[in-house]
Write an enzyme that holds these catalytic residues in place. Sequence first.
Site, PDB file in Angstrom:
ATOM      1  N   HIS A 277     -52.464  25.009  45.372  1.00 20.09           N
ATOM      2  CA  HIS A 277     -52.347  26.410  45.807  1.00 20.09           C
ATOM      3  C   HIS A 277     -52.272  27.375  44.637  1.00 20.09           C
ATOM      4  CE1 HIS A 277     -47.821  26.808  45.612  1.00 20.09           C
ATOM      5  NE2 HIS A 277     -47.828  25.537  45.985  1.00 20.09           N
ATOM      6  N   ASP A 289     -45.145  25.022  40.079  1.00 18.21           N
ATOM      7  CA  ASP A 289     -45.440  25.156  41.521  1.00 18.21           C
ATOM      8  C   ASP A 289     -46.298  26.380  41.763  1.00 18.21           C
ATOM      9  OD1 ASP A 289     -45.443  25.086  44.268  1.00 18.21           O
ATOM     10  OD2 ASP A 289     -43.375  25.738  44.500  1.00 18.21           O
ATOM     11  N   GLU A 321     -49.894  29.555  50.410  1.00 17.86           N
ATOM     12  CA  GLU A 321     -49.160  28.315  50.730  1.00 17.86           C
ATOM     13  C   GLU A 321     -47.675  28.605  50.877  1.00 17.86           C
ATOM     14  OE1 GLU A 321     -46.963  24.469  49.766  1.00 17.86           O
ATOM     15  OE2 GLU A 321     -46.791  26.462  48.890  1.00 17.86           O
ATOM     16  N   ASP A 350     -49.869  19.337  44.606  1.00 15.65           N
ATOM     17  CA  ASP A 350     -48.910  20.431  44.563  1.00 15.65           C
ATOM     18  C   ASP A 350     -47.680  19.976  43.777  1.00 15.65           C
ATOM     19  OD1 ASP A 350     -47.295  22.594  45.075  1.00 15.65           O
ATOM     20  OD2 ASP A 350     -47.250  22.344  47.255  1.00 15.65           O
ATOM     21  N   HIS A 444     -38.969  27.376  42.564  1.00 13.30           N
ATOM     22  CA  HIS A 444     -38.944  28.700  43.217  1.00 13.30           C
ATOM     23  C   HIS A 444     -38.063  29.709  42.480  1.00 13.30           C
ATOM     24  CE1 HIS A 444     -40.709  27.394  47.372  1.00 13.30           C
ATOM     25  NE2 HIS A 444     -41.539  27.213  46.348  1.00 13.30           N
TER      26      HIS A 444
HETATM   27  N1  DTR Z   1     -44.501  21.992  46.675  1.00 13.75           N
HETATM   28  C1  DTR Z   1     -43.523  22.692  47.457  1.00 13.75           C
HETATM   29  C2  DTR Z   1     -43.418  22.199  48.848  1.00 13.75           C
HETATM   30  C3  DTR Z   1     -43.053  20.771  48.957  1.00 13.75           C
HETATM   31  C4  DTR Z   1     -43.882  19.768  49.215  1.00 13.75           C
HETATM   32  N2  DTR Z   1     -43.170  18.602  49.271  1.00 13.75           N
HETATM   33  C5  DTR Z   1     -41.881  18.846  49.067  1.00 13.75           C
HETATM   34  C6  DTR Z   1     -40.786  17.990  49.029  1.00 13.75           C
HETATM   35  C7  DTR Z   1     -39.540  18.545  48.792  1.00 13.75           C
HETATM   36  C8  DTR Z   1     -39.394  19.923  48.606  1.00 13.75           C
HETATM   37  C9  DTR Z   1     -40.509  20.779  48.636  1.00 13.75           C
HETATM   38  C10 DTR Z   1     -41.752  20.214  48.860  1.00 13.75           C
HETATM   39  C11 DTR Z   1     -43.863  24.159  47.471  1.00 13.75           C
HETATM   40  O1  DTR Z   1     -45.022  24.538  47.473  1.00 13.75           O
HETATM   41  O2  DTR Z   1     -42.921  24.959  47.483  1.00 13.75           O
HETATM   42 ZN    ZN Z   2     -43.354  26.442  46.349  1.00 19.21          ZN
HETATM   43 ZN    ZN Z   3     -46.194  24.262  45.983  1.00 17.55          ZN
END
Ligand code: DTR
Ligand code: ZN
Ligand code: ZN
Length: 502
Positions: A277, A289, A321, A350, A444
Site C-alpha cells: 500500500h 508501514d 489501506e 505489507d 502507526h
Molecule cells: N500492516 C498493518 C496491518 C496488519 C496486517 N497484519 C497485522 C498483524 C498485526 C497488526 C497489524 C497488522 C497496517 O497496514 O497497519
Molecule cells: Zn498501517
Molecule cells: Zn500496512
Amino acid sequence: MACSYLFGAFLLLGDAFAFQQLPLFDPSPVSHNHVAAKELVDSASLQNRIHADNLFDRAKVLYSIAELGTDEYNHPTRVIGSKGHLATMSYVYSTIAELGDYYVLWNQSFPAVVGNVFESRLVLGNEVPASAIAMSLTPPTKDKEPVLGPLTLVSNVGCSESDYPDLTGKIALISRGECPFGTKSALAGRAGALAAVIYNNEKGALGGTLGTPSPDNIATFSISGSDASSYIKKLKNGQSVDASAYIDAIVETIETTNIIAQTTEGDPNNCVMLGGHSDSVAEGPGINDDGSGSLTLLEVATQLTNYHVNNCVRFAWWAGEEEGLLGSDYYVSVLSPEENLKIRLFMDYDMLASPNFAYQVYNATNTLNPVGSEELRDLYTDFYTSHGLNFTYIPFDGRSDYDAFIRHGIPGGGIATGAEGVKTKAEQQMFGGTAGDWYDPCYHQLCDSLANLNLTAWELNTKLVAHSVATYAQSLDGFPERTSFEAADVLPSKYHGPKLQL
Ligand code: DTR
Ligand code: ZN
Ligand code: ZN
C-alpha cells in the site's frame, strides 16, 4: 537522486491525477532494456540483483516525499489526501514509467471516505473514563456541541433492532460483540440516541472504526469493559447515570488512486499479482508501514525488466489501506468475472522491515481459503527453511489488502515482519531482537522513519518477493487452476484493515 525523483514527483502532482489514464513517459530505452538477449526469469538470478543499499536509497527518497505532508499535518506523513501521498503515487508512477514499455501502467481512482476527530470528551456520572476514545469515522455530536442525556443500557449485544428501547434524548451504552461497531452506532441512531458508547467485552482498551458511514450513525465512543462495569451495575440496579458526550469531527469523501503495472510480456490470461500500500496513517511517514512493501515492489519491478516472463506479472500499489483496505476492495469489486479469473494468485507485501522483526507467514490454508493459498504459503515457508531461518505463522484475518481477493475466490497469502504485536521469548531465540517489545515499536507513529527499518530482514524478504515473482512468472504448472470467483466467506471478520470493526 532524491532531488530528481522529487522533481519527477512534482511534475505529476495535481491535475495529472485527475486523469483515469496518465500518459506514459517517453519509452526511450533505459539501461535495464539494453540487455542484448534477455533470458527467462530465474529465481536465483533475480534475487542476486536485490541489495539492501538500493532499497535504503529508495527509503530516503520516500522520507523526503513524506516531508511534503508537513505543511498541512505539522509532521511527515503520506496519508491519503496529503501532498506526501500524492508525491508517493507520482514517485511510483514515474519510476515504473521510466522502465519504458516493459510495463503497461495505469491508475484507478476511487472515492475514499476519510475522517478526522479534532476534539472529543465523554463524561459518565462525574467521571471522564480514562479509556474513552472517539471511534474512527464517527460523525460529530449534533452541531458539534456537547449533548446531555441519561446513560441507557442496550440489551444483549445490540445487534438487532429489538435490543434497543426508545433512546430519544438518551446516550446508549452497548456491549462489543457479534456485529460491527457501525451496525451498533446506526441502530442506536435509529432508536433516537444522541450518542453511543461501546464497551469492550474483552480485556483492555477498545479502539476501532465505524467503517462505511451510514446516515443513521451517531457520535460513538469506545471504552474498556472495566471502565464500563460500575455504570452497567448502577443501571442494572435501576439507578440513573447522567452522561455528556462531545465530538468535533468530520467524515468526508475524497478521491484517491491505485497504481497498477502489468508486464507487456507473459500470458495475460494467467497473471501473478502482488501488492503493497502506497499510503501511511496521518500520524507519521510510514517508512516501514508500508514504505517497505511499496519500495520492495518498485525494486523487484525494476529488476524484473532484465528478463522474459512466461506469465504476466501485475504489480499494485493500493491507496487507502489504512482507512480500511479501500483501494484493494475497490479494485476487486470492479473486476469482471473474466478479469477475476485471470488472476491466478495475489501476494500481499505489507511491512517487510520491522526493526524487532519476526519472519511471519500468513497462515492461509486451502480448507479456509481459495485453493492455491496453501501452495503459496508453502513457497514462503520452504524459502525460510532452505535458508536455515525460522518463521512463524500469523493469522490470515483480514488485516491487509489480500482480504478482497480471498473473498472473491482468488488464492492469496503473503509475508510480514510484525506490527504492534509483542515479541515472545521464544521468538527472541528464533529471530534475535527484544522480547517484550513490539515487532515495530513505531507502528502507526511519527517515528516510523528511516531508523525504523531492519535492513537484514528487508533485503531477505525482498529476495523472497523476487523468488515468488520469478517462480510463478516462469511457470504456474501444478498451481491449482482457478475455479470460482464467488465470495469465499461473507461473514464480517474482526478486522477489515488495520482497525477493529467488530
Ligand atoms: N500492516 C498493518 C496491518 C496488519 C496486517 N497484519 C497485522 C498483524 C498485526 C497488526 C497489524 C497488522 C497496517 O497496514 O497497519
Ligand atoms: Zn498501517
Ligand atoms: Zn500496512
